[in-house]
Write an enzyme that holds these catalytic residues in place. Structure first.
Site, PDB file in Angstrom:
ATOM      1  N   LYS A  29       0.808  -1.219   0.000  1.00 19.81           N
ATOM      2  CA  LYS A  29       0.000   0.000   0.000  1.00 19.81           C
ATOM      3  C   LYS A  29       0.845   1.275   0.000  1.00 19.81           C
ATOM      4  O   LYS A  29       0.334   2.360  -0.250  1.00 19.81           O
ATOM      5  CB  LYS A  29      -0.939   0.003   1.204  1.00 19.81           C
ATOM      6  CG  LYS A  29      -1.987  -1.087   1.130  1.00 19.81           C
ATOM      7  CD  LYS A  29      -3.011  -0.938   2.242  1.00 19.81           C
ATOM      8  CE  LYS A  29      -4.137  -1.950   2.110  1.00 19.81           C
ATOM      9  NZ  LYS A  29      -3.743  -3.278   2.613  1.00 19.81           N
TER      10      LYS A  29
HETATM   11  C1  LIG Z   1      -4.463  -4.420   2.122  1.00 18.25           C
HETATM   12  C2  LIG Z   1      -3.722  -5.696   2.072  1.00 18.25           C
HETATM   13  C3  LIG Z   1      -4.167  -6.784   1.301  1.00 18.25           C
HETATM   14  C4  LIG Z   1      -5.472  -6.748   0.543  1.00 18.25           C
HETATM   15  O1  LIG Z   1      -5.412  -5.893  -0.585  1.00 18.25           O
HETATM   16  P1  LIG Z   1      -6.748  -5.386  -1.263  1.00 18.25           P
HETATM   17  O2  LIG Z   1      -6.319  -4.469  -2.344  1.00 18.25           O
HETATM   18  O3  LIG Z   1      -7.531  -4.702  -0.193  1.00 18.25           O
HETATM   19  O4  LIG Z   1      -7.465  -6.596  -1.769  1.00 18.25           O
HETATM   20  C5  LIG Z   1      -3.397  -7.929   1.263  1.00 18.25           C
HETATM   21  N1  LIG Z   1      -2.246  -8.019   1.965  1.00 18.25           N
HETATM   22  C6  LIG Z   1      -1.785  -7.000   2.711  1.00 18.25           C
HETATM   23  C7  LIG Z   1      -0.522  -7.193   3.478  1.00 18.25           C
HETATM   24  C8  LIG Z   1      -2.488  -5.806   2.793  1.00 18.25           C
HETATM   25  O5  LIG Z   1      -2.028  -4.803   3.551  1.00 18.25           O
END
Ligand SMILES: *Cc1c(COP(=O)(O)O)cnc(C)c1O
Length: 443
Positions: A107
Site C-alpha cells: 500500500k
Molecule cells: C491491504 C492488504 C491486502 C489486501 O489488498 P486489497 O487491495 O484490499 O485486496 C493484502 N495483503 C496486505 C498485506 C495488505 O495490507
C-alpha cells in the site's frame, strides 16, 4: 481521462475531481470512461524500459492533462523509489515482492502516489487545505501516515480499531506527529469505516472540512498499482518464454486485483486471475452460488484481508459488464483457513527456504489449489503470486519456530526506531462523539 459514477453514467468527473472527492456525491465509486490500450510493441519490448518509463506509460492515460508530464514523472520517481523484484520459489512459481516500501506493505505505492497528487492540486491548482480521513484494519493507516507525513496542504486522520491491529502497526500510525492524527475507535474495522462514511455525508462537517478519503475507494490508490503487473511481466518474459501467465492476488478489499484486471484490459497478456482470500470468503461464495451475501467479518492472522464486503468488487463487476460468465473466464476465487496458512508457511520455509507472510501465503495457496485443479495445463503456464507485506510485520502471528529467523530478516533496525510522541485519542464508536471531536479541534 474522465471517470463516471457507478450509479450514474452521466455523473462525470475529471481525474483531479475524482481524486479530491473520492466518492461521487451519490456515495458510489468512480470508474474510468475507457480503459486505455497500450500498443503491442511497448508490451513485447517492455524489458528494455525502466520502472519509471513503464509507470509513466501506464499511469499517464488516466491522469490526462490534469498534471503536466514533467511533474507526473517526478511524482512517479518519488513513488516508485524501491525495488519490486520477482523471485522464483519452486518449479514455475514466482513471487513478486511488493514489500520494500517504507511501511513494508504494497500500500506504500498507492498512498504515496495519492499524497503526491493532493500536494500538487493544493500547491499549483490552489484547491483548499484537505483533511484525509482513513479507516484502517492495519496496513492502510501506516502507509497513508508515512505517505502523507509533512505533505503541505494536507492533514490525515486515521481511525483504527482498538483491538485487531498489531503493536508495530499501531506504532506506525500514531507516533509520526505533525499533520498525522489518529483516533482509536472502541470497536472493529467496520465501525471505523462506518464513521468515515457518515462523516462524508454530514452537512455540518462539510461546512468546516474539505474531506477526502485515502482508502482504496480513491482512484489515486489503485491506478499506480496497475504498474505492478507490468513489472512482473517484464521480469518473467525472459525466463518463461511463451507461457500463459496466471496471477494469484491475496485479496481483502479487492483493490489490488482490480488493478491487475485493468492491466489485462490494457493489453497485458494475463490468462487468469486467482483471488485468494482468508475465511472472509464473500467473493469465492459469490462466484460459486451467484449470490452476494457478506457475513460479519471474522478475525484471522491475515488481518489486512479481514473484510467481508469488499468495496472494489463493484468495480470488477462493472469491468465484466455484470456478467458472471465473462467474469468467470478471467477470475477464480479460493478461501483458506489460518491453519492452512500456517502450514504452508512452514512447508515453503522448510522445502524452498522462503519465508512467506500470512497474506502472501494465501496467495501461494491459491496457486497450489489452481494447479491441483488444472494439472494438465502446467507445462504451458507460469505462476506469479503477490507478496503484499514483509513477514517481519506479522512476526507475532507466525509459527513460533520461525519467529527468530524472521526477526533476523528485518530491514535495518526496523523495530528499533525511536518511538515518537503518541498523537492519538480513544473514543467510542458513537458518530456524535466523533463528530463533536472533529468540530472541536477546528475551533
Ligand atoms: C491491504 C492488504 C491486502 C489486501 O489488498 P486489497 O487491495 O484490499 O485486496 C493484502 N495483503 C496486505 C498485506 C495488505 O495490507
Amino acid at each position: 481521462m474522465l471517470f463516471y459514477s457507478l450509479n450514474n453514467k452521466k455523473y462525470i468527473a475529471s481525474f483531479k475531481e475524482a481524486v479530491l472527492q473520492s466518492l461521487a456525491t451519490d456515495g458510489t465509486l468512480f470508474f474510468p470512461e475507457q480503459i486505455p490500450l497500450l500498443n503491442d510493441n511497448f508490451i513485447s519490448n517492455i524489458y528494455q524500459h525502466d520502472i519509471y518509463t513503464i509507470a509513466m506509460k501506464v499511469i499517464k492515460p488516466f491522469v490526462g492533462k490534469d498534471i503536466p508530464d514533467d511533474l507526473l514523472y517526478k511524482m512517479i520517481i518519488n513513488t516508485f523509489h524501491f525495488d519490486i523484484p520477482l523471485k522464483m520459489i519452486n518449479d514455475n512459481i514466482y513471487v513478486l515482492e511488493l514489500f520494500n516500501g517504507p511501511t513494508l506493505a504494497f500500500k506504500d505505492i498507492g498512498a504515496r502516489f495519492m499524497s503526491e497528487c493532493l500536494n500538487y492540486f493544493y500547491k499549483i491548482k490552489k484547491c483548499g487545505f484537505l483533511t484525509v480521513l482513513v479507516a484502517t484494519s492495519g496496513d492502510t493507516g501506516g502507509a497513508v501516515a508515512k505517505g502523507f507525513h509533512k505533505i503541505d496542504g494536507t492533514e490525515v486522520i486515521i481511525l483504527y480499531p482498538s483491538k485487531g491491529i498489531s503493536k508495530l502497526q499501531e506504532q506506525q500510525i500514531n507516533t509520526l506527529g505533525k499533520n498525522i492524527f489518529s483516533v482509536e475507535i472502541q470497536g472493529n474495522f467496520d465501525d471505523c469505516q462506518n464513521l468515515v462514511k457518515k462523516a462524508f455525508l454530514d452537512i455540518d462537517l462539510q461546512k468546516i472540512y474539505n474531506l477526502t478519503s485515502a482508502n482504496s475507494i480513491n482512484i489515486a490508490r489503485w491506478i499506480p498499482q496497475i504498474v505492478y503487473y507490468f513489472l512482473a511481466y517484464k521480469q518473467i518474459i525472459n525466463i518463461e518464454k511463451n507461457k500463459n501467465i496466471i496471477f494469484s492476488v491475496p485479496s481483502g478489499n479487492f483493490g489490488n486485483i482490480f488493478s491487475g484486471m485493468i492491466a489485462e484490459k490494457m493489453g497485458l497478456p494475463i490468462k487468469y486471475f486467482i483471488a485468494s482470500t482468508n475465511i472472509n470468503d464473500t467473493i469465492p461464495r459469490f462466484l460459486k452460488s451467484g449470490t452476494y451475501h457478506p457475513f460479519i467479518s471474522k478475525p484471522t492472522i491475515s488481518n489486512a484481508m479481514d473484510i467481508s464486503d469488499p468495496s472494489n468488487f463493484a468495480r470488477i463487476w462493472n469491468l465484466y459488464s455484470k456478467n458472471m460468465n465473462k467474469l468467470k473466464n478471467k477470475l477464480i476465487a479460493y478461501p483458506f483457513t489460518d491453519k492452512e496458512t500456517l502450514s504452508i508457511i512452514n512447508m515453503v520455509c522448510t522445502k524452498y527456504k522462503y519465508i512467506l507472510d500470512p497474506h502472501g501465503a494465501i496467495g501461494y495457496l491459491g496457486l497450489q489449489q489452481y494447479i491441483k485443479n488444472t494439472q494438465y495445463h502446467t507445462t504451458s503456464e507460469s505462476y506469479i503470486f503477490l507478496e503484499t507485506a514483509h513477514p517481519v510485520k506479522f512476526f507475532d502471528k507466525m509459527p513460533i519456530k520461525l519467529q527468530k529467523q524472521i526477526l533476523g530478516l528485518q530491514p535495518t533496525n526496523f523495530f528499533n526506531k525511536k518511538i515518537g510522541k503518541k498523537n492519538t485519542i480513544s473514543i467510542t464508536k458513537n458518530f456524535n462523539t466523533f463528530k463533536n471531536w472533529l468540530i472541536k479541534r477546528k475551533n
